[in-house]
Motif scaffolding. Structure first.
Motif, short mmCIF file in Angstrom:
data_model
loop_
_atom_site.label_atom_id
_atom_site.label_comp_id
_atom_site.label_asym_id
_atom_site.label_seq_id
_atom_site.Cartn_x
_atom_site.Cartn_y
_atom_site.Cartn_z
N ARG A 96 0.83 -1.21 0.00
CA ARG A 96 0.00 0.00 0.00
C ARG A 96 0.87 1.26 0.00
N GLN A 97 1.92 1.21 0.82
CA GLN A 97 2.80 2.38 0.89
C GLN A 97 3.45 2.64 -0.46
N MET A 98 3.84 1.56 -1.12
CA MET A 98 4.45 1.66 -2.45
C MET A 98 3.46 2.30 -3.44
N ASN A 99 2.21 1.79 -3.42
CA ASN A 99 1.19 2.34 -4.31
C ASN A 99 0.94 3.82 -4.02
N HIS A 100 0.96 4.16 -2.75
CA HIS A 100 0.71 5.54 -2.37
C HIS A 100 1.81 6.46 -2.93
N ARG A 101 3.05 6.04 -2.75
CA ARG A 101 4.17 6.85 -3.26
C ARG A 101 4.09 7.01 -4.77
N LYS A 102 3.83 5.88 -5.45
CA LYS A 102 3.74 5.92 -6.91
C LYS A 102 2.58 6.82 -7.35
N GLY A 103 1.47 6.70 -6.65
CA GLY A 103 0.28 7.49 -6.99
C GLY A 103 0.54 8.97 -6.87
N ILE A 104 1.16 9.36 -5.78
CA ILE A 104 1.49 10.77 -5.57
C ILE A 104 2.39 11.28 -6.69
N GLU A 105 3.36 10.44 -7.04
CA GLU A 105 4.32 10.80 -8.08
C GLU A 105 3.61 11.00 -9.43
N LEU A 106 2.72 10.03 -9.78
CA LEU A 106 2.00 10.13 -11.04
C LEU A 106 1.07 11.33 -11.06
N MET A 107 0.47 11.61 -9.93
CA MET A 107 -0.41 12.77 -9.82
C MET A 107 0.37 14.05 -10.12
N ARG A 108 1.61 14.07 -9.62
CA ARG A 108 2.45 15.24 -9.81
C ARG A 108 2.81 15.41 -11.28
N ILE A 109 3.03 14.25 -11.93
CA ILE A 109 3.38 14.29 -13.36
C ILE A 109 2.18 14.69 -14.21
N GLY A 110 1.00 14.40 -13.69
CA GLY A 110 -0.19 14.75 -14.45
C GLY A 110 -0.96 13.55 -14.98
N GLN A 111 -0.46 12.35 -14.70
CA GLN A 111 -1.18 11.14 -15.15
C GLN A 111 -2.26 10.80 -14.10
N ASN A 117 -5.91 5.31 -9.80
CA ASN A 117 -5.95 3.85 -9.67
C ASN A 117 -5.01 3.37 -8.56
N LEU A 118 -3.83 3.93 -8.57
CA LEU A 118 -2.85 3.51 -7.56
C LEU A 118 -3.24 3.99 -6.15
N LEU A 119 -3.74 5.22 -6.10
CA LEU A 119 -4.10 5.77 -4.80
C LEU A 119 -5.24 4.97 -4.16
N ARG A 120 -6.14 4.51 -5.01
CA ARG A 120 -7.24 3.69 -4.51
C ARG A 120 -6.71 2.42 -3.84
N ARG A 121 -5.67 1.88 -4.45
CA ARG A 121 -5.11 0.65 -3.91
C ARG A 121 -4.27 0.89 -2.67
N SER A 122 -4.01 2.16 -2.42
CA SER A 122 -3.14 2.45 -1.28
C SER A 122 -3.95 2.72 -0.01
N ILE A 123 -5.27 2.78 -0.17
CA ILE A 123 -6.12 3.07 0.99
C ILE A 123 -6.43 1.81 1.76
N ASP A 124 -6.24 1.90 3.03
CA ASP A 124 -6.61 0.78 3.89
C ASP A 124 -7.72 1.23 4.83
N VAL A 125 -8.54 0.28 5.22
CA VAL A 125 -9.59 0.61 6.18
C VAL A 125 -8.93 0.74 7.56
N THR A 126 -8.99 1.93 8.11
CA THR A 126 -8.38 2.14 9.42
C THR A 126 -9.46 2.03 10.51
N HIS A 127 -8.98 1.95 11.74
CA HIS A 127 -9.96 1.87 12.82
C HIS A 127 -10.72 3.19 12.96
#
Length: 733
Positions: A96-111, A117-127
DNA sequence: GCTGGAGCGTCGT
DNA sequence: CGCTCCAGC
């Protein structure tokens, strides 16, 4: 992970259905599934740390749907991670952490699309997310419970103990934990796929009489589960093949033959794998759960004496009782144990808990909370009566049968209507109860007692059912195995070969399951104002004293002695149905199978008693004696004129008060009929309960007659035999 | 025929 | 978490 491909594998044990079939029942929900899907609608906001309650609204849609079907939902949440899953969780978190980092990066690039898609996979259900949903549910009086560890085991406990009729989830693992009924893939219309434990043998391709939950569990673990990855090349089909061939009841030893049985010579089964296998079994069977009724952490099943503390460590370890309760209530973070909320179930307004109807206008659920003292009381009563088999609230002592209804009434309050299939012991469980010599004896087993709550507070599952997985309380010291399955014992063994129990009509026999508490053997008030008793002398006397309504203080005396005069009320078998609107008393004499009716006088005011069915089992004593000492007398239906929602049929009460008798009904059906027929039967029963208000009296009576006949045939089926007059010899059948 | 890994969808508008 | 597809055995 779950069990790969298990759901399609269980196709033969499942059917499409709608959750409305559990109307008036209780469902336990794997809340993670809804939260996880709900998160998709607001994944970006969540990953950016923006506030949103979209996922709560998504879950509430399902909850409202259930409430609209008059279903009591219990939301179950995950707690801490099991040691067995620690590795898996670590990997998931890293992913999840990997997806989050990649997602942020892609968002910055504009993709943006890819990033989303990646950010969605980086979300976990927290308490914290779970807590938002819990708070919303608490506002609506919808029960929530946080499991000490996995929600799966907690859900299974709620289902097995009878608190919940069915479990709603997307996770196929639930079947491994021993759930009776699981509804998968339920949509917003309530449609889903129901997997019934009683049908699992069909998927296993094992005859139902040879099927055991142990075998099912072993097969699933072999094919790879959360606690143990599969051996290369072993999936569900191969695992099933092995289980079907294997005859060794010691699975730890049997596993050494896996390669040769499956013609996979290259397969190496190490001792490490076999030890891990046993640990996986233990994690499924003895995982720590929280019982809301006794407010304690207990284990899903009572561990047998051959299981070590070290092994149990993998199935979760207890925390101090106060923290355990706060964790279960959702008040503290499962991992940090930091307090985040202050919900106190004992501060819930009583009027909300006591009321048992739904108020559509407010949308407020008026079910009795599992955290309510009152619910606890009812469960205990139910359990005590179940324990002593004081199932019908009738007893026969010294020629006097006493009707006690206050308990019954409470049971009605608690379970307005039961789904007939939901509470049933399966055939094997019943058989095990009668043939088991040690496992059922929970109270006398010091080892088990150490692990179970005190006598007053024993959880329903521990008392009412034996460990559904364990077949013996093993005293062997060979291995930590959950040794023998009953498969071998059952082979070649026909019910008819079981030594029959002789019923002696000359003595009052009180079984551990069917006897009544001595303290209850006198006239006992039905309500505050009512005393009702039935005495067996030379004639049956049904006497009702001081019938008053609470509000208007109307008196309504009904002396049923009138009925005796014309021999309408038979001593050994009768059914009385009071129709107050028409001042008519309906009587069904089962010996003659005729109905008669009699008009009686009552005050113009409303009486509380609206429907009273009294059924006495004539067949048990059908050789005659005019004495009625040992009539198995049973109150099968008592309806109060309170609210149409309370109108409960005989069949329903049979279930809430008499698990065994009602259960056996389906035993007979399920053992003799096809699945199709069984479904038909159950849908009939549901249909009748839904339209119970419109139900005719004759239908009720015919059902009741059936009930009595059923009980008799079951006596025979389960090895009971009426004692022959003047014969004390016990013959083998 | 079975296993098992990769890749995708889950919501909502 | 499950499902589908498909390569590999």
């Amino acid at each position: 992970m779950g069990i790969t491909g298990l759901l399609p594998f269980l196709e033969k044990a499942s059917k499409r259905t709608n959750v409305s079939q559990f109307s008036n029942g209780t469902v336990a929900i794997d809340s993670y599934c809804w939260l996880h899907k709900g998160i998709f609608s607001c994944a970006e906001k969540l990953s950016m740390g923006q506030p949103t309650d979209a996922y709560v609204r998504y879950c509430m849609k399902f909850i409202n749907m259930l409430l609209s079907h008059k279903i009591k939902p219990i939301l179950v949440f995950d707690g801490r991670h099991l040691p067995a899953k620690a590795q898996t969780e670590l990997k998931r978190r890293e992913s999840r952490q990997m997806n989050h980092r990649k997602g942020i990066e892609l968002m910055r690039i504009g993709q943006h699309a890819e990033a989303r898609n990646l950010l969605r996979r980086s979300i976990d259900v927290t308490h914290e997310m779970a807590l938002e949903l819990i708070k919303q549910c608490q506002k609506l009086n919808v029960d929530c419970i946080v499991a000490p560890y996995e929600a799966d085991a907690q859900l299974a406990y709620l289902n097995i103990s009878g608190i919940a009729d069915v479990v709603i989830t997307e996770d196929s693992d639930l079947t491994l934990f021993g759930c009776k009924k699981v509804l998968f893939k339920m949509d917003l219309n309530g449609n889903g796929l129901l997997v019934d434990q009683q049908q699992l043998h069909l998927a296993m391709e094992i005859p139902s009489e040879h099927f055991s939950m142990d075998d099912f569990l072993y097969m699933c673990i072999l094919s790879g589960c959360d606690y143990l990855p599969s051996l290369p090349g072993i999936g569900l089909n191969k695992a099933r093949k092995f289980i079907k061939i294997n005859t060794d009841c010691d699975i730890h030893r049997a596993l050494t033959r896996l390669g040769s049985y499956l013609n996979m010579k290259s397969l190496v089964i190490t001792k490490e794998y076999r030890d891990s296998f046993i640990l996986a079994v233990i994690t499924f069977k003895y995982q720590l759960i929280f019982c809301p009724l006794i407010r304690k952490q207990i284990r899903l099943n009572s561990p047998t004496s051959d299981i070590t503390k070290e092994q149990l460590y993998y199935a979760g370890t207890e925390i101090d009782p106060d923290t355990a309760l706060q964790l279960a209530l959702g008040n503290c973070d499962p991992f940090t144990l930091k307090m985040l909320h202050n919900f106190d179930p004992d501060q819930i307004r009583n009027e909300v808990n006591k009321c048992n109807t739904w108020v559509q206008k407010t949308g407020l659920s008026r079910h009795i909370s599992i955290w309510s003292k009152e619910y606890k009381l009812m469960q205990n009563q139910l359990q005590r009566s179940s324990q002593k088999k004081d199932l019908m609230d009738w007893c026969t002592v010294n020629s006097e049968a006493v009707l006690q209804t206050n308990r019954l009434k409470k049971c009605i309050f608690m379970r307005q209507q039961d789904n007939s299939e939901c509470e049933q012991l399966n055939q094997k469980e019943i058989l095990d109860i009668y043939k088991s010599t040690n496992t059922m004896d929970v109270e006398n087993n010091p080892d088990i007692n150490d692990l179970t709550p005190s006598e007053d507070e024993v959880s329903p599952v521990l008392i009412r059912r034996k460990n559904q997985f364990s077949k013996y309380s093993s005293t062997t010291k060979t291995s930590p195995s959950l040794l023998c399955t009953s498969k071998r014992r059952m082979k070649g063994r026909n019910l008819m070969h079981i030594r029959r129990t002789i019923i002696d009509e000359g003595t009052v026999t009180e079984s551990k399951f069917f006897a009544k508490d001595i303290s209850q053997r006198n006239n006992i008030p039905i309500n505050d104002n009512k005393i009702c008793s039935v005495m067996n002398s030379n004639e049956v006397l049904v006497e009702e004293k001081e019938m008053k309504t609470d509000k208007n203080n109307h008196t309504n005396n009904i002396d049923l002695r009138l009925l005796m005069e014309n021999n309408e009320l038979k001593k050994d078998s009768c059914c009385i149905d009071i129709d107050e609107k028409h001042n008519t008393l309906f009587i069904l004499n089962e010996c003659k199978n005729v109905e008669t009716s009699k008009t009686f006088n009552c005050d113009s005011g409303k009486s509380q008693l609206e429907h009273l069915d009294i059924s006495m089992d004539g067949n048990i004593k059908n050789n005659n004696t005019n004495e009625l000492n040992n009539i198995n007398t049973s109150l099968t239906s008592l309806e109060f004129n309170i609210d149409s929602d309370f109108l409960v049929q005989q069949g329903d009460i049979n279930i809430s008060n008499s698990r065994l008798w009602s259960d056996t009904k389906v035993l007979v059906q399920s053992s003799n009929k096809t699945k199709k027929n069984k479904n038909k039967n159950s849908s009939n029963s549901r249909m009748s309960t839904n339209s119970k208000i419109n139900m005719t009296n004759s239908t009720r009576r015919s059902q009741q007659l059936y009930s009595v006949q059923r009980q008799q045939s079951l006596l025979s089926t389960y090895g009971f035999e009426k004692k022959k007059l003047q014969s004390v010899t016990q013959d083998k059948y």
